[in-house]
Design a protein around this motif. Sequence first.
Motif, mmCIF file in Angstrom:
data_model
loop_
_atom_site.group_PDB
_atom_site.id
_atom_site.type_symbol
_atom_site.label_atom_id
_atom_site.label_comp_id
_atom_site.label_asym_id
_atom_site.label_seq_id
_atom_site.Cartn_x
_atom_site.Cartn_y
_atom_site.Cartn_z
ATOM 1 N N GLN A 1 39.551 -16.924 13.160
ATOM 2 C CA GLN A 1 40.172 -18.225 12.663
ATOM 3 C C GLN A 1 39.207 -18.215 11.356
ATOM 4 O O GLN A 1 39.728 -19.204 10.324
ATOM 5 C CB GLN A 1 39.578 -19.318 13.280
ATOM 6 C CG GLN A 1 40.676 -19.478 14.856
ATOM 7 C CD GLN A 1 40.344 -20.687 15.496
ATOM 8 O OE1 GLN A 1 40.537 -21.816 14.666
ATOM 9 N NE2 GLN A 1 40.027 -20.653 16.906
ATOM 10 N N VAL A 2 38.134 -17.672 11.094
ATOM 11 C CA VAL A 2 37.270 -17.762 10.080
ATOM 12 C C VAL A 2 36.998 -16.294 9.649
ATOM 13 O O VAL A 2 36.747 -15.374 10.712
ATOM 14 C CB VAL A 2 36.053 -18.835 10.437
ATOM 15 C CG1 VAL A 2 36.459 -19.895 10.476
ATOM 16 C CG2 VAL A 2 35.289 -17.897 11.471
ATOM 17 N N SER A 3 36.621 -16.045 8.154
ATOM 18 C CA SER A 3 35.948 -14.859 7.998
ATOM 19 C C SER A 3 34.505 -14.742 8.203
ATOM 20 O O SER A 3 33.722 -15.507 7.782
ATOM 21 C CB SER A 3 36.200 -14.807 6.478
ATOM 22 O OG SER A 3 37.585 -14.911 5.972
ATOM 23 N N GLU A 4 34.356 -13.488 8.990
ATOM 24 C CA GLU A 4 32.948 -13.562 9.532
ATOM 25 C C GLU A 4 32.872 -12.213 10.113
ATOM 26 O O GLU A 4 33.881 -11.534 10.369
ATOM 27 C CB GLU A 4 32.617 -14.385 10.375
ATOM 28 C CG GLU A 4 31.006 -14.341 10.888
ATOM 29 C CD GLU A 4 30.232 -14.818 9.706
ATOM 30 O OE1 GLU A 4 29.670 -13.744 9.149
ATOM 31 O OE2 GLU A 4 29.878 -16.028 9.365
ATOM 32 N N ILE B 1 35.793 -14.189 27.233
ATOM 33 C CA ILE B 1 35.468 -14.018 25.701
ATOM 34 C C ILE B 1 36.104 -12.760 25.400
ATOM 35 O O ILE B 1 35.636 -11.644 26.087
ATOM 36 C CB ILE B 1 33.870 -14.085 25.922
ATOM 37 C CG1 ILE B 1 33.524 -15.634 25.694
ATOM 38 C CG2 ILE B 1 33.327 -13.705 24.233
ATOM 39 C CD1 ILE B 1 31.865 -15.962 25.680
ATOM 40 N N LEU B 2 36.570 -12.389 24.135
ATOM 41 C CA LEU B 2 36.946 -11.246 23.648
ATOM 42 C C LEU B 2 36.113 -10.834 22.577
ATOM 43 O O LEU B 2 35.782 -9.414 22.728
ATOM 44 C CB LEU B 2 38.416 -11.277 23.104
ATOM 45 C CG LEU B 2 39.594 -11.715 24.475
ATOM 46 C CD1 LEU B 2 40.974 -11.657 23.665
ATOM 47 C CD2 LEU B 2 39.537 -10.924 25.310
ATOM 48 N N VAL B 3 35.921 -11.690 21.539
ATOM 49 C CA VAL B 3 35.124 -11.182 20.462
ATOM 50 C C VAL B 3 34.168 -12.426 20.074
ATOM 51 O O VAL B 3 34.482 -13.606 20.237
ATOM 52 C CB VAL B 3 36.057 -10.847 19.310
ATOM 53 C CG1 VAL B 3 35.257 -10.685 18.068
ATOM 54 C CG2 VAL B 3 36.989 -9.769 19.617
ATOM 55 N N GLU B 4 33.066 -11.936 19.690
ATOM 56 C CA GLU B 4 31.980 -13.100 19.260
ATOM 57 C C GLU B 4 31.543 -12.781 17.757
ATOM 58 O O GLU B 4 31.222 -11.505 17.359
ATOM 59 C CB GLU B 4 30.558 -12.999 20.116
ATOM 60 C CG GLU B 4 30.877 -13.638 21.474
ATOM 61 C CD GLU B 4 29.865 -13.665 22.263
ATOM 62 O OE1 GLU B 4 28.594 -13.472 21.542
ATOM 63 O OE2 GLU B 4 29.732 -13.974 23.355
ATOM 64 N N GLN B 5 31.813 -13.309 16.770
ATOM 65 C CA GLN B 5 31.436 -13.322 15.272
ATOM 66 C C GLN B 5 30.163 -13.688 15.261
ATOM 67 O O GLN B 5 29.660 -14.806 15.668
ATOM 68 C CB GLN B 5 32.546 -13.980 14.558
ATOM 69 C CG GLN B 5 34.006 -13.433 14.491
ATOM 70 C CD GLN B 5 34.898 -14.331 13.433
ATOM 71 O OE1 GLN B 5 35.381 -15.303 13.871
ATOM 72 N NE2 GLN B 5 35.134 -13.699 12.346
ATOM 73 N N ALA B 6 29.633 -13.230 14.266
ATOM 74 C CA ALA B 6 28.142 -13.479 13.714
ATOM 75 C C ALA B 6 28.178 -14.951 13.305
ATOM 76 O O ALA B 6 29.139 -15.211 12.708
ATOM 77 C CB ALA B 6 27.759 -12.333 12.721
ATOM 78 N N GLY B 7 27.033 -15.699 13.729
ATOM 79 C CA GLY B 7 27.182 -17.182 13.110
ATOM 80 C C GLY B 7 25.666 -17.764 12.964
ATOM 81 O O GLY B 7 25.373 -18.756 13.349
#
Length: 365
Positions: free
Chosen positions: A73-76, A94-100
């Motif tokens: 949903q967001v670029s990360e 959970i399939l993928v976790e983006q850095a935040g």
Amino acid sequence: MRKAAFLIVAVAVFALMAGAVAVRELLREPEQAFAGGGVQPVEVADVTTATFADTIEAIGTARANEQVTISAQVSEIIGRIAFESGDRVTAGQILVEQAGGEEYAALNEARATEREARQEQERFRDLAERGIAPTQRVQETQAALDRATARVRAVEARLANRIIRAPFDGVVGLRNVSAGELVGPGDIIATLDDVSRIKLDFTVPERFLSVVSAGQVIVARSDAFQGETFDGEITNVDSRVDPVTRAVTVRAEIDNSDGRLLPGMLLTIEVRRDVRERPAIPETAVMRRNEQAFVYVVPTGDNPVIEARNVDLGVRSGAMIEVVSGLQPGERVVSEGTHRLRPGAPVQVTRQWHSTGATAVGTAP
């Protein structure tokens, strides 16, 4: 002269042989001449009962019961990938976790502000209850607490957008990304398909609208599984007819709990209607005289004599053919050797086929 003499002798020998054959035929018993000569060996088959149905044939493409393309949903940057290609996952997994990192820092700040606002609101509420602080001040601190809480929720929502979860139970397709890769909206991470049931869309000509409806049984076949059939049921008929092709789209569903059928497969479909139980015989037993079909019926007992009986036939499938009238289950018909027989000929049964019943279909008119 020698050639002429040879020809004369050959013609004479041929004439004598033809005369001998003619005399032998004249001396035979009339019944034997009519019956084809003596007791004839035949193979017979039981008249059995089979399930027949008229069918409408079509071609359709398999679709998953539910299918979605997994995207961000967001670029990360991707921080962690929690699945492998072909994994079965459950809804919410959970399939993928983006850095935040920045969002986590913003969340800590927002929570600290919320704690301060809550403490301030509690302090002024206590003072207002003792009559020291004005009610207006209590309302102002409550509004500040509400704003701080809303900011915490907003930051949590942005962090949640960086965690990609499975929306339903299904099978994940091929993984297209790696950890550390920058992804954004529209980038395909993988696909997710619920293949527990297969939706099968196909079209039929509009003239079949009166005979196609929800609840009808369909049988599907795939080139990937030669000789196997997959049973299903029509669930919906489209509310519109294509004005160009004059065809209507029909949707059926097939149970696919074993996962053998995959989305995108091309399937041949038979829509069965007018399912009925009728007598059935091998197609080899049928003879034709002009436009009338008939069979040789072999009665039970010693020294049976065949009977020619007219029959009305229905649909056929493979080696079996439907008998509309003229025969009853349990009777016997000649299945092999019919070309040598005549009505009233005595026969000897050399082999009898006992059918266990079958399911047959035919093409709808």
